[in-house]
Design an enzyme around this catalytic site. Structure first.
Site, PDB file in Angstrom:
ATOM      1  N   ASP A   1      -7.097   4.322  -4.425  1.00  0.00           N
ATOM      2  CA  ASP A   1      -7.737   4.184  -3.112  1.00  0.00           C
ATOM      3  C   ASP A   1      -8.337   5.575  -2.857  1.00  0.00           C
ATOM      4  O   ASP A   1      -8.574   6.329  -3.821  1.00  0.00           O
ATOM      5  CB  ASP A   1      -6.707   3.778  -2.033  1.00  0.00           C
TER       6      ASP A   1
ATOM      7  N   LYS B   1       0.866  -1.192   0.000  1.00  0.00           N
ATOM      8  CA  LYS B   1       0.000   0.000   0.000  1.00  0.00           C
ATOM      9  C   LYS B   1       0.892   1.228   0.000  1.00  0.00           C
ATOM     10  O   LYS B   1       2.032   1.167   0.470  1.00  0.00           O
ATOM     11  CB  LYS B   1      -0.877   0.017   1.261  1.00  0.00           C
TER      12      LYS B   1
END
Ligand code: NDP
Ligand code: 2IT
Length: 448
Positions: free
Chosen positions: A169, A129
């Site tokens: 995201d 991430k």
């Protein structure tokens, strides 16, 4: 609930001591280690061979400065991150978040969760991430472009189609992915599937935009059916009004539900006649506006300040699709009191631990994020496959695969829970099923 294994308890203490300022990361790790205690009790080699210790430490953390110039010529310096958490079963894979709240704790919790989620999809993708504390809100396209180019000038050294494949995201959608991909292509002189969520004209997959929200509803559908319920005739509340929330609303409506409330970080709208999704899309996707404008344009709709109060709206099914810890204990209590029978998590870790406990104790059907929102990354992996083949599937083909992936995922998680004596507990089942594939791969490699 405490962790029912002495070694894992000690490991949890060491995680907190090593990085005391990372509460979101601690929260994610504590939940997983609690679920994994029966597995560690049954398989002591997992502790002996170092799997558990390696699992809670990222393989690599990259932290960098991102200088950029605004339209007035002022220079700003943001911070960029990429946490390459676990590559045991495939290249690091996971989104980029651009939001002012981003810090190392948040990116680590997301990368940790991603490892299990990606494993649950059954596809060969590791966990990672990244993101930045940059706030795209209120910035011009040119400012967002300059920021993305500067971010990629550093990130490109560490990613690649077989190494690490970022995606979107919060705050990173089609516009940002376009700027990021364009800069990667320019720097590397390669056209490869290094990012997913790309535009359809340059290698994106059909149904990726819809995948997280659709996948959420496909999984919810399995859970509801097992519990003798369904979307048909149900009232649904969805927090957020971004990518996940919008396509969750579309699919929930197609499946017969009536979505009566949606939100953004300022407040929520309630529409007793059912949310007019094209109007939400016009305001949020096209105009990049605020949700309160919905109530100004739609007769009979109400706007209420304060996003957390959305949980007071009576509903049968709640789909939290905004951000971490957005559903606190008081919200869970309100849902229970109003007769809500299912909570299915679209955002990552949206329920606080006490809210999750309260919902499960009250017998509310509950699906945790790492199972329920895995459809997005699953279709990202399908985008990678299509890019490698230099071929694209139709919308229907991708959507059919997504449905199969979510159905299999649901059953795998449910069976894992049952196997370890926790039937009906999808939180434990998802953690265990996601973990086992990663752990067996790590064991096969020896200590590396
Ligand atoms: P978007 O940026 O498209 O939308 C985010 C939405 O959440 C916006 O409505 C935003 O409101 C709201 N929001 C953000 N922060 C807060 C906050 N602190 N309190 C209340 N509302 C907030 O992001 P996505 O829809 O892509 O992501 C939503 C969630 O889903 C995140 O948790 C993400 O990690 C998760 N997720 C996303 C996937 C994807 O494919 N995109 C896949 C799997 C999970 P505002 O406009 O006011 O900021
Ligand atoms: O949290 C997530 O799973 C995502 N933001 C999607 C990641 C991806 O690589 O598609």
């Amino acid at each position: 609930m405490s962790i029912q294994n002495e070694y894992l308890n000690g490991l949890m203490e060491r995680v907190v001591k090593r990085d005391p300022a990372e509460p979101e990361f601690h929260q994610a790790v504590r939940e997983v280690l609690t679920s994994l205690a029966p597995v560690a009790n049954a398989r002591p080699e997992l502790i002996r061979e170092g799997v558990m210790d390696c699992l809670v430490e990222p393989e690599r953390t990259i932290k960098f400065r991102v200088p950029w110039e605004d339209d007035k010529g002022n220079i700003h310096v943001n911070r960029g991150f990429r946490v390459q958490f676990n590559s045991a079963i495939g290249p690091y894979k996971g989104g980029l978040r651009f939001h002012p709240s981003v810090n190392e704790s948040i990116i680590k919790f997301l990368g940790f969760e991603q490892t299990f989620k990606n494993s649950l999809t059954g596809l060969p993708i590791g966990g990672g991430k990244g993101g930045s504390d940059f706030d795209p809100k209120g910035k011009s396209d040119a400012e967002v472009m300059r920021f993305c180019q500067s971010f990629m000038n550093e990130l490109f050294k560490y990613i690649g189609p077989d190494t690490d494949v970022p995606a979107g995201d919060i705050g990173v959608g089609a516009r940002e992915i376009g700027y990021l991909f364009g800069q990667y292509k320019r720097l590397s002189n390669e056209f490869t599937g290094v990012l997913t969520g790309k535009g359809l004209t340059y290698g994106g997959s059909l149904a990726r935009k819809e995948a997280t929200g659709y996948g959420l509803c496909y999984l919810a559908d399995c859970l509801l059916k097992d519990g003798g319920k369904g979307f048909e005739g149900s009232t649904v509340v969805i927090s957020g009004s971004g990518n996940v929330a919008i396509y969750a609303c579309e699919k929930a409506t197609q499946l017969g539900g009536k979505v009566v409330a949606m939100s953004d970080s300022n407040g929520y709208v309630y529409d007793k006649d059912g949310i007019d999704l094209p109007l939400i899309q016009q305001i949020k996707e096209i105009e990049r506006g605020r949700i309160k404008e919905y109530a100004q344009r739609k007769a009979g709709a109400e706007y209420h300040e304060g996003c957390v109060n959305i949980w007071n709206v009576p509903c049968d099914i709640a789909l939290p699709c905004a951000t971490q810890n957005e559903l606190p204990l008081e919200g869970a209590k309100a849902l229970i009191q109003n007769g809500c029978f299912a909570v299915v998590e679209g955002a990552n870790m949206p329920s606080t631990p006490d809210a999750m406990d309260a919902l499960q104790e009250a017998g509310v059907l509950f699906a945790p994020s790492k199972a329920a929102n895995a459809g997005g990354v699953a279709v990202s992996a399908l985008e990678m496959s299509q890019n490698s083949m230099r071929f694209s599937w139709t919308f229907q083909e991708v959507d059919d695969r997504l449905k199969t992936i979510m159905t299999d995922l649901y059953h795998n998680a449910a069976q894992a829970a049952e196997r370890f004596g926790m039937a009906g507990n999808l939180v434990a089942g998802a953690n265990i099923a996601g973990f086992l594939k990663v752990a067996d791969s790590m064991l096969a490699y020896g200590l590396v």
